[in-house]
Design an enzyme around this catalytic site. Structure first.
Site, short mmCIF file in Angstrom:
data_model
loop_
_atom_site.label_atom_id
_atom_site.label_comp_id
_atom_site.label_asym_id
_atom_site.label_seq_id
_atom_site.Cartn_x
_atom_site.Cartn_y
_atom_site.Cartn_z
N LYS A 259 9.83 2.08 -10.92
CA LYS A 259 9.18 3.33 -10.52
C LYS A 259 8.95 3.31 -9.02
O LYS A 259 8.05 2.64 -8.52
CB LYS A 259 7.83 3.53 -11.24
N GLU B 264 1.35 -7.79 -5.21
CA GLU B 264 1.45 -7.90 -3.74
C GLU B 264 0.66 -6.74 -3.18
O GLU B 264 1.07 -5.58 -3.30
CB GLU B 264 2.92 -7.80 -3.29
N CYS C 295 2.49 -3.99 5.05
CA CYS C 295 1.39 -4.75 4.47
C CYS C 295 0.97 -5.89 5.39
O CYS C 295 -0.18 -6.29 5.41
CB CYS C 295 1.80 -5.28 3.11
N GLU D 168 -8.01 -1.98 5.57
CA GLU D 168 -6.60 -1.72 5.89
C GLU D 168 -6.42 -0.24 6.27
O GLU D 168 -6.74 0.65 5.50
CB GLU D 168 -5.73 -2.04 4.68
P1 NDP Z 1 -0.35 2.78 -3.64
O1 NDP Z 1 -1.15 1.64 -4.14
O2 NDP Z 1 -0.97 4.10 -3.49
O3 NDP Z 1 0.94 3.01 -4.54
C1 NDP Z 1 1.81 1.96 -4.88
C2 NDP Z 1 2.61 2.36 -6.11
O4 NDP Z 1 1.71 2.49 -7.21
C3 NDP Z 1 3.31 3.71 -5.97
O5 NDP Z 1 4.54 3.70 -6.63
C4 NDP Z 1 2.34 4.64 -6.70
O6 NDP Z 1 2.94 5.80 -7.18
C5 NDP Z 1 1.91 3.75 -7.84
N1 NDP Z 1 0.68 4.17 -8.49
C6 NDP Z 1 -0.29 5.01 -8.06
N2 NDP Z 1 -1.27 5.14 -8.98
C7 NDP Z 1 -0.91 4.37 -10.03
C8 NDP Z 1 -1.49 4.08 -11.29
N3 NDP Z 1 -2.65 4.61 -11.67
N4 NDP Z 1 -0.84 3.24 -12.12
C9 NDP Z 1 0.33 2.68 -11.77
N5 NDP Z 1 0.94 2.92 -10.59
C10 NDP Z 1 0.33 3.75 -9.72
O7 NDP Z 1 0.24 2.26 -2.27
P2 NDP Z 1 1.06 3.07 -1.21
O8 NDP Z 1 2.29 3.64 -1.84
O9 NDP Z 1 0.13 3.97 -0.50
O10 NDP Z 1 1.56 1.88 -0.25
C11 NDP Z 1 0.75 1.31 0.70
C12 NDP Z 1 0.07 0.05 0.20
O11 NDP Z 1 1.03 -0.90 -0.24
C13 NDP Z 1 -0.71 -0.63 1.30
O12 NDP Z 1 -1.97 -1.02 0.83
C14 NDP Z 1 0.13 -1.86 1.62
O13 NDP Z 1 -0.59 -2.92 2.17
C15 NDP Z 1 0.70 -2.19 0.30
N6 NDP Z 1 1.89 -3.02 0.46
C16 NDP Z 1 1.83 -4.36 0.13
C17 NDP Z 1 2.93 -5.18 0.34
C18 NDP Z 1 2.92 -6.62 -0.07
O14 NDP Z 1 4.00 -7.17 -0.27
N7 NDP Z 1 1.78 -7.27 -0.19
C19 NDP Z 1 4.16 -4.67 0.95
C20 NDP Z 1 4.09 -3.26 1.27
C21 NDP Z 1 2.99 -2.48 1.02
P3 NDP Z 1 2.81 7.16 -6.32
O15 NDP Z 1 3.49 6.91 -5.03
O16 NDP Z 1 3.50 8.14 -7.17
O17 NDP Z 1 1.34 7.42 -6.16
#
Ligand code: NDP
Length: 493
Positions: free
Chosen positions: A175, A250, A284, A385
């Site tokens: 997804k 992650e 991240c 963050e």
């Molecule tokens: P989110 O946590 O908002 O979303 C991540 C994923 O989770 C998206 O596909 C999102 O879908 C999905 N999601 C949202 N709500 C739910 C739910 N209730 N149940 C299951 N899945 C859900 O993160 P962002 O997309 O805003 O990305 C930024 C974040 O990712 C930052 O905090 C960053 O630090 C972190 N990150 C961490 C990395 C690592 O390797 N540690 C690497 C890169 C980023 P949708 O987009 O449709 O809301």
């Protein structure tokens, strides 16, 4: 507008409801693609397809070596399309074309690395202390792995999960983020082209809030590999826990880039710039806190600002652009919100501090590269963050104080150290609570090198030799070999 389809059981399909949503180009601020808006019933179809493929002789019957060869072929197919996929990513998430091209050209290496590991998962013979019993282990795949990824590096973060999961023999439901689904859907035909049986990889698109729960809680999903923010991560973790499901997480970070007085200042300035302004701070591992020794603080800040002021903003598809837009409108608002918070907390805004109103930024969601000095370690700008081009500069006097400040957040994803003292390199590497420590460099990653978080930045590791173990389970087989009669059946042997 381009209209896309999901990938279920090897077929391009619409959402069962026929509904779609718009994906935006952050440079223009306008929609440019229509993405299927899946619901729980589409998740069911995707998981059923993956479950079917997992049990099929076409996948399950492959030797690990044959599986590895398929992954190598997938690597070649991706390599042939790398530049094209990079362009889709740039249009969809606004990251610089130069960075996305480099990332996509390197991405096949994850498939090649794990292709090589596919037939190196070996069981063990246990020297068991029960006479007449032969005990050995099997390393088996888990089943269907669900991957949920964010928008900042859509294909790379999916590949980090997909390559080891498939190498270990699992099947996959992916997804992507609602903000960056295009590159995943452009990649959809490549799995068949590489020879992967239908249903081994499925892509379901939509809103996390609408289909996330259905995917994570699905009884036929054996494991969830999640990358995203810690708030969403906690939700996913809870749903997984209710369903007794393992996860790899992650999550976010608030990484410190520590500059000591003995550092090569020129390199350190560039390293800190790259830590916070590359990818417009939307990584991240963003080095969003610069901890600078007080004796060089003013000179560092002056040189840093001089370099940051030269950053060229604009169209991320232009190779000369250095800072692109923020990927999503909500994220743009969030970054500006944090800038206001920092100002109200008393931090001094030394650069930027608001939306970028430069003509080359058009109608896109641009924020000026922003630097705050006089930041206290407990301010929100130093603790939370931001995920944008906002740097907090914090002075320190001693190594102990640098370690205390660096470790003084709930996160522990990465840290940078700039010093010319080898002993200090080694002690800092040991004392910093972070899954990755970069010394005199920043943001280097490789399929060979484990990546993951300490503390609230998550658990489990992606990349590296042990990452494949996230996707296998060990079975213990015990065989009676002595031919002895079954002893008293009413007691455990
Ligand atoms: P989110 O946590 O908002 O979303 C991540 C994923 O989770 C998206 O596909 C999102 O879908 C999905 N999601 C949202 N709500 C739910 C739910 N209730 N149940 C299951 N899945 C859900 O993160 P962002 O997309 O805003 O990305 C930024 C974040 O990712 C930052 O905090 C960053 O630090 C972190 N990150 C961490 C990395 C690592 O390797 N540690 C690497 C890169 C980023 P949708 O987009 O449709 O809301």
């Amino acid at each position: 507008m381009r209209k896309y389809k999901m990938l279920l059981a090897g077929e391009p399909v619409d959402a069962a409801s026929g509904e779609t949503f718009e994906s935006f180009n952050p440079y223009t601020g306008r929609p440019w693609a229509l993405i299927p808006r899946a619901a729980a019933e589409d998740v069911d179809r995707a998981v059923a397809a993956a479950r079917h493929a997992f049990r099929s002789p076409e996948w399950r019957g492959l030797t690990p070596t044959a599986r590895g060869k398929l992954l190598s072929r997938l690597a070649d197919v991706i390599a042939a399309r790398a530049d094209e996929l990079a362009e889709y990513e740039t249009r969809d998430n606004g990251k610089l074309i130069l960075e996305m091209r480099a990332q996509l050209r390197y991405l096949p290496e994850w498939f090649r690395y794990f292709a090589g590991l596919a037939d190196k998962l070996e069981g063990r013979v246990i020297p068991i202390d029960r006479p007449g019993i032969f005990n050995y282990t099997l390393e088996e795949p888990l089943g269907v792995v669900a991957a949920i990824v964010p928008w900042n590096s859509p294909l790379m973060l999916a590949a980090w999960k997909m390559a080891p999961a498939l190498a270990a023999g699992n099947t996959f439901v992916w997804k992507p983020s609602e903000h960056s689904s295009v590159s995943a859907l452009e990649m959809a035909p490549l799995f068949a082209e590489a020879g992967l049986p239908p249903g081994v990889v499925n892509i379901v698109t939509g809103f996390g809030t609408e289909i996330g729960d259905a995917l994570v809680a699905h009884p036929d999903v054996a494991k969830v590999a999640f990358t995203g923010g810690d708030a969403t991560g906690a939700q996913v973790y809870q749903t997984a826990a209710r369903n007794i499901k393992p996860v790899v997480m992650e999550l976010g970070g608030k990484s410190a880039n520590i500059v000591f007085a003995d550092a090569d200042l020129d390199n350190a300035v560039k390293g800190v710039v790259s830590g916070i302004f590359a990818a417009t701070g939307q990584t991240c591992v963003a080095g969003s806190r610069a901890l600078v020794h007080r004796s060089i603080h003013d000179e560092f800040v002056e040189r840093f600002l001089a370099l940051a002021r030269t950053a060229r903003m604009g169209d991320p598809l232009e190779e000369s652009t250095q800072v692109g837009p923020i990927t999503t409108r909500p994220q743009y608002d969030k970054v500006l919100g944090y800038i206001d918070i920092a100002k109200s907390e008393g931090a001094r805004c030394a650069l930027g501090g608001g939306p970028a109103a430069r003509p080359e930024c058009g109608d896109g969601w641009f924020v000026e590269p922003t630097v705050f000095t006089d930041v206290g370690p407990s301010m929100r700008i130093a603790q939370e963050e931001v995920f944008g081009p906002v740097l907090a500069v914090i002075p320190f006097d001693t190594d102990d104080e640098a370690v205390e400040i660096a470790n003084g957040t709930q996160y522990g994803l990465a840290a940078g150290v700039w010093t010319s003292d080898v002993a200090r390199c080694l002690t800092m590497a040991q004392r910093l609570e972070a899954g990755t420590v970069w010394i005199n460099t920043y943001r280097v990653s490789s399929p060979l090198s484990p990546f993951g978080g300490y503390k609230r930045s998550g658990f489990g590791r992606e990349s590296g030799l042990l990452a494949i173990r996230e996707f296998v389970q060990e079975k213990s087989v015990l065989i009676e070999t002595s031919g002895a009669k079954v002893p008293n059946p009413f007691i455990v042997r």
